[in-house]
Design a protein around this motif. Structure first.
Motif, mmCIF file in Angstrom:
data_model
loop_
_atom_site.group_PDB
_atom_site.id
_atom_site.type_symbol
_atom_site.label_atom_id
_atom_site.label_comp_id
_atom_site.label_asym_id
_atom_site.label_seq_id
_atom_site.Cartn_x
_atom_site.Cartn_y
_atom_site.Cartn_z
ATOM 1 N N SER A 432 -18.983 -6.758 -24.291
ATOM 2 C CA SER A 432 -20.534 -6.682 -24.563
ATOM 3 C C SER A 432 -20.908 -8.032 -24.992
ATOM 4 O O SER A 432 -22.235 -8.143 -24.588
ATOM 5 N N LEU A 433 -20.257 -8.740 -25.539
ATOM 6 C CA LEU A 433 -20.970 -10.122 -25.931
ATOM 7 C C LEU A 433 -21.303 -10.692 -24.735
ATOM 8 O O LEU A 433 -22.315 -11.593 -24.434
ATOM 9 N N GLU A 434 -20.271 -10.663 -23.675
ATOM 10 C CA GLU A 434 -20.157 -11.662 -22.659
ATOM 11 C C GLU A 434 -21.336 -11.100 -21.812
ATOM 12 O O GLU A 434 -22.268 -12.118 -21.005
ATOM 13 N N SER A 435 -21.777 -10.175 -21.883
ATOM 14 C CA SER A 435 -22.605 -9.392 -20.930
ATOM 15 C C SER A 435 -24.108 -9.226 -21.767
ATOM 16 O O SER A 435 -25.146 -8.921 -21.044
ATOM 17 N N GLY A 436 -24.229 -9.498 -22.838
ATOM 18 C CA GLY A 436 -25.210 -9.334 -23.611
ATOM 19 C C GLY A 436 -25.776 -7.954 -23.658
ATOM 20 O O GLY A 436 -26.990 -7.623 -24.081
ATOM 21 N N VAL A 437 -24.810 -7.106 -23.932
ATOM 22 C CA VAL A 437 -25.371 -5.669 -24.070
ATOM 23 C C VAL A 437 -25.174 -4.975 -25.422
ATOM 24 O O VAL A 437 -24.141 -5.181 -25.888
ATOM 25 N N PRO A 438 -26.136 -4.345 -26.046
ATOM 26 C CA PRO A 438 -26.073 -4.107 -27.449
ATOM 27 C C PRO A 438 -24.845 -2.970 -27.511
ATOM 28 O O PRO A 438 -24.505 -2.476 -26.358
ATOM 29 N N GLN A 439 -24.241 -2.999 -28.601
ATOM 30 C CA GLN A 439 -22.846 -2.171 -28.732
ATOM 31 C C GLN A 439 -22.960 -1.383 -30.067
ATOM 32 O O GLN A 439 -23.374 -1.756 -31.090
ATOM 33 N N VAL A 440 -22.432 0.046 -29.834
ATOM 34 C CA VAL A 440 -22.354 0.806 -31.039
ATOM 35 C C VAL A 440 -20.880 1.055 -31.045
ATOM 36 O O VAL A 440 -20.118 1.402 -30.170
ATOM 37 N N VAL A 441 -20.264 0.796 -32.314
ATOM 38 C CA VAL A 441 -18.765 0.753 -32.701
ATOM 39 C C VAL A 441 -18.514 1.852 -33.460
ATOM 40 O O VAL A 441 -19.062 2.053 -34.622
ATOM 41 N N LEU A 442 -17.726 2.630 -32.820
ATOM 42 C CA LEU A 442 -17.074 3.869 -33.765
ATOM 43 C C LEU A 442 -15.484 3.363 -33.906
ATOM 44 O O LEU A 442 -14.640 3.930 -33.077
ATOM 45 N N PRO A 443 -14.882 2.892 -34.689
ATOM 46 C CA PRO A 443 -13.540 2.184 -34.988
ATOM 47 C C PRO A 443 -12.764 3.363 -35.413
ATOM 48 O O PRO A 443 -13.174 4.477 -35.950
ATOM 49 N N GLN A 444 -11.432 3.320 -34.959
ATOM 50 C CA GLN A 444 -10.412 4.379 -35.070
ATOM 51 C C GLN A 444 -9.472 3.993 -36.044
ATOM 52 O O GLN A 444 -8.858 4.921 -36.684
ATOM 53 N N TRP A 445 -8.862 2.872 -36.030
ATOM 54 C CA TRP A 445 -7.623 2.360 -36.552
ATOM 55 C C TRP A 445 -7.777 0.980 -36.831
ATOM 56 O O TRP A 445 -8.324 -0.011 -36.222
ATOM 57 N N PHE A 446 -7.103 0.526 -37.787
ATOM 58 C CA PHE A 446 -6.879 -0.794 -38.248
ATOM 59 C C PHE A 446 -7.661 -2.049 -37.953
ATOM 60 O O PHE A 446 -8.813 -1.865 -38.558
ATOM 61 N N ASP A 447 -7.292 -2.763 -37.154
ATOM 62 C CA ASP A 447 -8.321 -3.930 -36.884
ATOM 63 C C ASP A 447 -9.706 -3.519 -36.154
ATOM 64 O O ASP A 447 -10.610 -4.319 -36.325
ATOM 65 N N LEU A 448 -9.625 -2.367 -35.711
ATOM 66 C CA LEU A 448 -10.769 -1.905 -34.658
ATOM 67 C C LEU A 448 -12.119 -1.927 -36.006
ATOM 68 O O LEU A 448 -13.338 -2.187 -35.509
ATOM 69 N N PHE A 449 -11.641 -1.629 -37.412
ATOM 70 C CA PHE A 449 -12.781 -1.729 -38.405
ATOM 71 C C PHE A 449 -13.292 -3.172 -38.594
ATOM 72 O O PHE A 449 -14.460 -3.132 -38.793
ATOM 73 N N ASN A 450 -12.318 -4.054 -38.147
ATOM 74 C CA ASN A 450 -13.189 -5.401 -38.322
ATOM 75 C C ASN A 450 -14.332 -5.806 -37.232
ATOM 76 O O ASN A 450 -15.203 -6.240 -37.546
ATOM 77 N N PHE A 451 -13.833 -5.216 -36.148
ATOM 78 C CA PHE A 451 -14.886 -5.641 -34.924
ATOM 79 C C PHE A 451 -16.363 -4.659 -35.285
ATOM 80 O O PHE A 451 -17.393 -5.102 -35.041
ATOM 81 N N ALA A 452 -15.979 -3.324 -36.073
ATOM 82 C CA ALA A 452 -17.256 -2.519 -36.211
ATOM 83 C C ALA A 452 -18.001 -3.439 -37.375
ATOM 84 O O ALA A 452 -19.428 -3.554 -37.179
ATOM 85 N N GLN A 453 -17.341 -3.896 -38.274
ATOM 86 C CA GLN A 453 -17.971 -4.582 -39.387
ATOM 87 C C GLN A 453 -18.675 -5.944 -38.917
ATOM 88 O O GLN A 453 -19.584 -6.230 -39.302
ATOM 89 N N LEU A 454 -17.996 -6.648 -37.941
ATOM 90 C CA LEU A 454 -18.301 -7.898 -37.527
ATOM 91 C C LEU A 454 -19.796 -7.693 -36.514
ATOM 92 O O LEU A 454 -20.774 -8.346 -36.640
ATOM 93 N N THR A 455 -19.643 -6.463 -35.790
ATOM 94 C CA THR A 455 -20.839 -6.185 -34.880
ATOM 95 C C THR A 455 -22.020 -6.056 -36.028
ATOM 96 O O THR A 455 -23.258 -6.643 -35.521
ATOM 97 N N GLU A 456 -21.922 -5.214 -37.151
ATOM 98 C CA GLU A 456 -22.945 -4.904 -37.823
ATOM 99 C C GLU A 456 -23.391 -6.346 -38.556
ATOM 100 O O GLU A 456 -24.611 -6.548 -38.797
#
Length: 461
Positions: A432-456
């Motif tokens: 999504s970063l590479e393409s410049g497309v907005p993203q909505v993250v629905l994390p499921q486990w472990f490090d995925l929460f990092n990317f949700a928090q990072l996106t916010e």
């Protein structure tokens, strides 16, 4: 200072001392690595897309831009069609293609299923509510294969290494059998990781900042850790450290593998070595900054496979998407949908469709029957969950597919994707970063929460 605080630090200090001793262990004295045939590279990789995409992209770049290099790729059968596609697509620039070496059918996904887990029932809430499950599963994240399966893969990988005799081996950081085989043969090697630097090097940061500045993975705590949440982060980190130091299943696997002649199997603490190159798609502008980055680490930014535009790969889908802005729902190649989550997603998408003129492309696979950890078999479910979306499916505003013909990055770069909804995987985040497309993250486990928090957080930097 209260007695409770004193007690906390009396536990913290020795635990951290043990952790630092084990995690920051220096590379052992080893002889210079073996460098095999010139211009020969061997990739040892898991087949799951979230782990393998950065390595597949690297193999493609080598194939196309360095035709003198012989590219070998050892992995499992599910990834072979993609490797064949790359060889075919790149044939005009390098007719040799990628040489594929198939491994026994002992994939990481198979190891997950054999344990009674799947990519859905491994989901957990963040923070205090999920720490018990995180601590139970951490040793499974480190190496999911049984000792016997690990050794079977190890033996086959040793054969491949000896046969190919590469100048360098490129490793997936999660493919433990490949790491063990490479280091037992003392081969020159490098790592490529899809994750950010913080995921791999938080424990090397100075001044104990992993406790008071950097939130624990899966904590859901923002960065930097707010003052009022430092005690919570300290507690979660302590729980994680304790679980990390008492991994009985890993210890049993290590003992078994040592009995088979491996000298240092599944050494999680010595994964990073100062003399071994480490490449990551970490993009500093969209990642949490570190105080200290090892000198042998190189940040490359997003790394993705390129097999042509979406119009070239799937023209019919591009024509459909061009009729209006499209929401792409893609939870990665390994995720399967449990019925409750499928129902909620269908209702949410129906609500959005009622309020907007958007279209929806939903990559969807049901959970397949598996042995539940508590006993018995969990069965799949019928299609009643899709009812809220049925009117939109009938009017062709929604398409639900189990596979996307075009690569995700090509879809995102097509210009018709309005937003990417995903599970928080490193691959989806960086695509999504590479393409410049907005993203909505629905994390499921472990490090995925990092990317949700990072996106916010990135919206506020």
């Amino acid at each position: 200072m209260s007695a409770r605080t004193i007690c906390t630090f009396s536990v913290l200090i020795p635990l951290l001392a043990v952790l630092v001793h084990r995690f920051l262990v220096l590379s052992p004295d080893v002889s210079p690595p073996v460098v095999g045939r010139a211009n020969t590279t061997l990739f040892l990789v898991n087949s799951e897309a979230g782990l393998s995409n950065v390595l597949v992209a690297t193999a493609q770049a080598l194939l196309e831009d360095h035709p003198a290099v012989s590219v070998h790729f050892a992995s499992f059968s599910p990834i072979k069609p993609q490797i064949d596609r790359i060889s075919s697509y790149s044939r005009s620039r390098n007719p040799r293609g990628i040489i594929f070496h198939q491994l026994p059918n002992l994939t990481l996904t198979r190891a997950v299923k054999q344990s009674g887990r799947n990519m859905s029932n491994m989901a957990h809430p963040p923070g205090l509510a999920g720490i018990d499950q995180i601590c139970r599963d951490i040793q499974f994240y480190i190496s999911p294969w049984s000792g016997e399966d690990h050794y079977t893969l190890y033996e086959r990988l040793i054969e491949i290494i000896d046969e190919v005799d590469p100048a360098i081996i490129v490793l997936d950081t999660v493919f433990r059998p490949g790491i063990d085989a490479t280091r037992e043969r003392n081969r020159l090697h490098a790592f490529i990781s899809p994750n950010t630097l913080l995921d791999n090097f938080v424990m090397t940061q100075p001044w104990g900042s992993m406790l008071w500045k950097y939130p624990l993975a899966a904590s859901g705590i923002p960065y930097p850790v707010p003052w009022r949440r430092i005690p919570e982060n300290v507690y979660l980190t302590l729980r994680f450290i304790y679980a990390d130091l008492t991994m009985s299943d890993i210890q049993k696997k290590q003992a078994f593998l040592r009995s088979k002649g491996l000298s240092d199997p599944i050494n999680f603490y010595n994964l990073h070595r100062p003399e071994v190159p480490w490449f990551t798609q970490n993009l500093p502008e969209a990642a949490r900054p570190l105080y200290k980055i090892p000198q042998n680490v190189t940040c490359l930014g997003p790394m993705s496979v390129s097999l042509g535009s979406a119009s070239e790969q799937d023209p019919a889908m591009v024509e459909w998407r061009s009729r209006g802005p499209t929401i792409l729902v893609n939870f990665g190649s390994g995720f399967t949908w449990e019925e409750p989550k499928a129902k909620v997603m269908a209702l949410a998408l129906a609500h959005v469709l009622q309020q907007t003129d958007t279209r929806v492309l939903w990559k969807f696979r049901k959970d397949t029957p598996y042995m539940h950890p508590n006993g018995g078999h969990a069965s799949t479910y019928d299609d009643a969950f899709i009812e809220p979306l049925q009117p939109f499916i009938d009017s062709d505003r929604v398409r639900v597919l189990d596979w996307l013909a075009a690569d995700p990055t090509a879809l995102l770069k097509s210009g018709y994707i309005a937003v990417s909804v995903h599970h928080g995987g490193a691959g989806c985040y960086h695509e999504s970063l590479e393409s410049g497309v907005p993203q909505v993250v629905l994390p499921q486990w472990f490090d995925l929460f990092n990317f949700a928090q990072l996106t916010e957080e990135s919206w506020h930097w």
